[in-house]
Design an enzyme around this catalytic site. Sequence first.
Site, mmCIF file in Angstrom:
data_model
loop_
_atom_site.group_PDB
_atom_site.id
_atom_site.type_symbol
_atom_site.label_atom_id
_atom_site.label_comp_id
_atom_site.label_asym_id
_atom_site.label_seq_id
_atom_site.Cartn_x
_atom_site.Cartn_y
_atom_site.Cartn_z
ATOM 1 N N HIS A 86 51.909 29.812 55.835
ATOM 2 C CA HIS A 86 53.236 29.562 55.268
ATOM 3 C C HIS A 86 54.251 30.559 55.811
ATOM 4 O O HIS A 86 54.078 31.762 55.673
ATOM 5 C CB HIS A 86 53.185 29.632 53.733
ATOM 6 C CG HIS A 86 52.632 28.385 53.121
ATOM 7 N ND1 HIS A 86 53.288 27.662 52.175
ATOM 8 C CD2 HIS A 86 51.488 27.709 53.374
ATOM 9 C CE1 HIS A 86 52.579 26.588 51.856
ATOM 10 N NE2 HIS A 86 51.472 26.605 52.566
ATOM 11 N N TYR A 120 56.776 40.361 49.771
ATOM 12 C CA TYR A 120 55.941 39.182 49.518
ATOM 13 C C TYR A 120 54.839 39.066 50.574
ATOM 14 O O TYR A 120 53.691 38.749 50.248
ATOM 15 C CB TYR A 120 56.802 37.911 49.470
ATOM 16 C CG TYR A 120 56.058 36.726 48.885
ATOM 17 C CD1 TYR A 120 55.882 36.611 47.504
ATOM 18 C CD2 TYR A 120 55.511 35.748 49.701
ATOM 19 C CE1 TYR A 120 55.180 35.543 46.957
ATOM 20 C CE2 TYR A 120 54.805 34.668 49.163
ATOM 21 C CZ TYR A 120 54.654 34.582 47.786
ATOM 22 O OH TYR A 120 53.938 33.528 47.251
ATOM 23 N N PRO A 175 50.655 37.833 37.865
ATOM 24 C CA PRO A 175 50.448 37.081 39.110
ATOM 25 C C PRO A 175 51.734 36.655 39.834
ATOM 26 O O PRO A 175 51.652 36.099 40.929
ATOM 27 C CB PRO A 175 49.647 35.847 38.662
ATOM 28 C CG PRO A 175 49.856 35.739 37.197
ATOM 29 C CD PRO A 175 50.178 37.100 36.680
ATOM 30 N N TYR A 202 58.737 29.018 43.251
ATOM 31 C CA TYR A 202 58.812 29.829 42.026
ATOM 32 C C TYR A 202 60.083 29.382 41.310
ATOM 33 O O TYR A 202 61.165 29.414 41.911
ATOM 34 C CB TYR A 202 58.907 31.322 42.359
ATOM 35 C CG TYR A 202 57.636 31.908 42.941
ATOM 36 C CD1 TYR A 202 57.282 31.709 44.267
ATOM 37 C CD2 TYR A 202 56.781 32.672 42.143
ATOM 38 C CE1 TYR A 202 56.120 32.242 44.798
ATOM 39 C CE2 TYR A 202 55.604 33.216 42.665
ATOM 40 C CZ TYR A 202 55.284 33.002 43.987
ATOM 41 O OH TYR A 202 54.128 33.532 44.510
ATOM 42 N N LYS A 243 49.991 39.402 44.050
ATOM 43 C CA LYS A 243 49.565 40.678 44.620
ATOM 44 C C LYS A 243 48.166 41.147 44.184
ATOM 45 O O LYS A 243 47.583 42.033 44.818
ATOM 46 C CB LYS A 243 50.577 41.791 44.257
ATOM 47 C CG LYS A 243 51.875 41.664 44.999
ATOM 48 C CD LYS A 243 51.724 42.095 46.456
ATOM 49 C CE LYS A 243 52.863 41.662 47.335
ATOM 50 N NZ LYS A 243 52.632 40.442 48.110
HETATM 51 P P1 RFL Z 1 37.134 40.207 39.677
HETATM 52 O O1 RFL Z 1 37.471 38.978 40.434
HETATM 53 O O2 RFL Z 1 37.481 40.283 38.236
HETATM 54 O O3 RFL Z 1 35.573 40.464 39.867
HETATM 55 C C1 RFL Z 1 34.864 41.434 39.115
HETATM 56 C C2 RFL Z 1 33.417 41.027 39.046
HETATM 57 O O4 RFL Z 1 32.697 42.034 38.328
HETATM 58 C C3 RFL Z 1 31.809 41.401 37.411
HETATM 59 N N1 RFL Z 1 31.526 42.325 36.291
HETATM 60 C C4 RFL Z 1 30.381 43.016 36.173
HETATM 61 N N2 RFL Z 1 29.292 43.077 36.957
HETATM 62 C C5 RFL Z 1 28.288 43.878 36.546
HETATM 63 N N3 RFL Z 1 28.323 44.597 35.381
HETATM 64 C C6 RFL Z 1 29.386 44.564 34.569
HETATM 65 N N4 RFL Z 1 29.420 45.278 33.445
HETATM 66 C C7 RFL Z 1 30.488 43.748 34.959
HETATM 67 N N5 RFL Z 1 31.685 43.477 34.409
HETATM 68 C C8 RFL Z 1 32.306 42.620 35.223
HETATM 69 C C9 RFL Z 1 32.554 40.156 36.980
HETATM 70 O O5 RFL Z 1 31.668 39.176 36.451
HETATM 71 C C10 RFL Z 1 33.231 39.732 38.287
HETATM 72 O O6 RFL Z 1 32.411 38.839 39.028
HETATM 73 O O7 RFL Z 1 37.800 41.503 40.375
HETATM 74 P P2 RFL Z 1 38.094 41.812 41.914
HETATM 75 O O8 RFL Z 1 36.894 41.492 42.765
HETATM 76 O O9 RFL Z 1 38.689 43.179 41.967
HETATM 77 O O10 RFL Z 1 39.201 40.728 42.349
HETATM 78 C C11 RFL Z 1 40.478 40.762 41.791
HETATM 79 C C12 RFL Z 1 41.095 39.359 41.770
HETATM 80 O O11 RFL Z 1 40.175 38.486 41.129
HETATM 81 C C13 RFL Z 1 42.443 39.322 41.064
HETATM 82 O O12 RFL Z 1 43.218 40.459 41.395
HETATM 83 C C14 RFL Z 1 43.289 38.083 41.426
HETATM 84 O O13 RFL Z 1 42.645 36.907 41.020
HETATM 85 C C15 RFL Z 1 44.689 38.141 40.812
HETATM 86 N N6 RFL Z 1 45.485 36.931 41.070
HETATM 87 C C16 RFL Z 1 46.142 36.766 42.277
HETATM 88 N N7 RFL Z 1 46.038 37.693 43.240
HETATM 89 C C17 RFL Z 1 46.646 37.499 44.448
HETATM 90 O O14 RFL Z 1 46.543 38.388 45.311
HETATM 91 N N8 RFL Z 1 47.340 36.344 44.762
HETATM 92 C C18 RFL Z 1 47.471 35.350 43.849
HETATM 93 O O15 RFL Z 1 48.051 34.314 44.176
HETATM 94 C C19 RFL Z 1 46.892 35.550 42.530
HETATM 95 N N9 RFL Z 1 46.978 34.600 41.584
HETATM 96 C C20 RFL Z 1 45.582 35.943 40.084
HETATM 97 C C21 RFL Z 1 46.355 34.774 40.380
HETATM 98 C C22 RFL Z 1 44.943 36.054 38.855
HETATM 99 C C23 RFL Z 1 45.067 35.072 37.897
HETATM 100 N N10 RFL Z 1 44.405 35.240 36.662
HETATM 101 C C24 RFL Z 1 43.628 34.245 36.027
HETATM 102 C C25 RFL Z 1 44.281 36.562 36.101
HETATM 103 C C26 RFL Z 1 46.496 33.770 39.437
HETATM 104 C C27 RFL Z 1 45.877 33.929 38.178
HETATM 105 C C28 RFL Z 1 46.112 32.827 37.181
HETATM 106 C C1 PHB Z 2 48.044 30.362 43.017
HETATM 107 O O1 PHB Z 2 48.089 29.494 43.900
HETATM 108 O O2 PHB Z 2 47.123 30.405 42.182
HETATM 109 C C2 PHB Z 2 49.136 31.373 42.950
HETATM 110 C C3 PHB Z 2 50.102 31.413 43.944
HETATM 111 C C4 PHB Z 2 51.115 32.340 43.879
HETATM 112 C C5 PHB Z 2 51.161 33.234 42.827
HETATM 113 C C6 PHB Z 2 50.191 33.213 41.839
HETATM 114 C C7 PHB Z 2 49.167 32.263 41.900
HETATM 115 O O3 PHB Z 2 52.195 34.128 42.762
#
Ligand code: RFL
Ligand code: PHB
Length: 396
Positions: A75, A387, A296, A204, A300
């Site tokens: 993109h 971004y 989110p 957005y 980031k």
């Molecule tokens: P995770 O993905 O939470 O993984 C952690 C893992 O550790 C396990 N765990 C354990 N294992 C052993 N013993 C324990 N006691 C444990 N406790 C936990 C868990 O089961 C899990 O498997 O962390 P990690 O790897 O640091 O990754 C981080 C990302 O998942 C997170 O930052 C992103 O998803 C945030 N996020 C976004 N980030 C972006 O860069 N771009 C995006 O577009 C974006 N969109 C989002 C998002 C997060 C969202 N939510 C639901 C919070 C959109 C959403 C809706």
């Molecule tokens: C997504 O596609 O899940 C998404 C994209 C952009 C964001 C957050 C989540 O800022």
Amino acid sequence: MRRQKTQVVIVGAGPSGLLLGQLLHKQGIDNVIVERVSAEYVLGRIRAGVIEQGFSDLMEEAGVSGRMKAEGEVHHAVEIATYGDVHSIDLSGLTGGKVVTVYGQTEITHDLMDARSASGQQTIYEAADVQPHDINTDSPFVTYTVDGQQQVLECDYIAGCDGYHGICRPSIPEGVLKEYEKIYPFGWLGLLADTPPVNFELIYIKHERGFALCSKRSETRSRYYLEVPVDEKVENWSDDRFWEELRRRLPADAEKRLVTGPSLEKSIAPLRSFVAEPMQYGRMFLVGDAAHIVPPTGAKGLNLAASDVSTLYRILTKVFKQGRTDLIEKYSQICLRRVWHGVRFSWWMTSMLHSFDESDIEGRIRSSELSFFLKEEAGRRVLAQQYVGLPYEEIE
Ligand code: RFL
Ligand code: PHB
């Protein structure tokens, strides 16, 4: 009790843990991952979708970028709509050619799991009672239970990649960490559907009924989000109600193109900014969501996790290969510089685009600030630069 020894124990098989494991493996550094839930459960979490250039370069370095390059969408722009006016931010034009890739966290995790299987490095899923011990000594270890049997993993270092609710951060003695937190009064209700997205670029949307985001996973799979009150329940949202509310918040052109369909997934995520400092204690490092959470809105969270992984893998490589133990205490400061930029940008995007009271002086000032950033090239440049993601720091 079974005892085993490895160089690095990685707690958590989310994207941070799996990517770190793969990069260390490529450097010949032996590691074991222990994960609380099953691989299927990890893959079922629908989260991030926007990948910065630095992260995709790191995936390439890890040798796992093949499918992302083939199937991810590059993109060059992102759109921001305010009360119906759509502004296109020319990401590549404003940043000297930088882009983002739209490729789901689920797919990244999938690719990393495949690489893990091929590497022969051990991953223990469904490990109960995971606990780091003696982290401030020269011989730390991690215990866990499988099938009722306690197991011991001795190691040189522990990487806490276990997310916000993990065990590593709370294992650091009281008084060491300083935690910063802000909870926002709303959450994001997300819906995934096999319908063509309303727009090629992400949109957005700032709207009087609340923020909305049009994102996607491919040309046939949409991901939409709606701002909802923080205490809202997902059970109150039928698919029909979701689509109806989204329709009301979309700019007119996009609304005409909206195709609805049954949801594949629907969930509510609360919005929070959180940082724990420092990100290292003794021989344990906190990585990704274990150390920091951002709302989110700036896309980031996962990208900050990737830059932590990059820093830690480069430091550990120098520690194991060149004896550079002086770098261990630099991990936290290097990561935190970039983390705080991400925290600030995510907070700013959230504050600009969500429903805070627009009738008081601060609301009017926020509207004026957003209009400056969208209408002036200097403003759009600052937005675009953040971004696409700030550069990673070199490790000397
Ligand atoms: P995770 O993905 O939470 O993984 C952690 C893992 O550790 C396990 N765990 C354990 N294992 C052993 N013993 C324990 N006691 C444990 N406790 C936990 C868990 O089961 C899990 O498997 O962390 P990690 O790897 O640091 O990754 C981080 C990302 O998942 C997170 O930052 C992103 O998803 C945030 N996020 C976004 N980030 C972006 O860069 N771009 C995006 O577009 C974006 N969109 C989002 C998002 C997060 C969202 N939510 C639901 C919070 C959109 C959403 C809706
Ligand atoms: C997504 O596609 O899940 C998404 C994209 C952009 C964001 C957050 C989540 O800022």
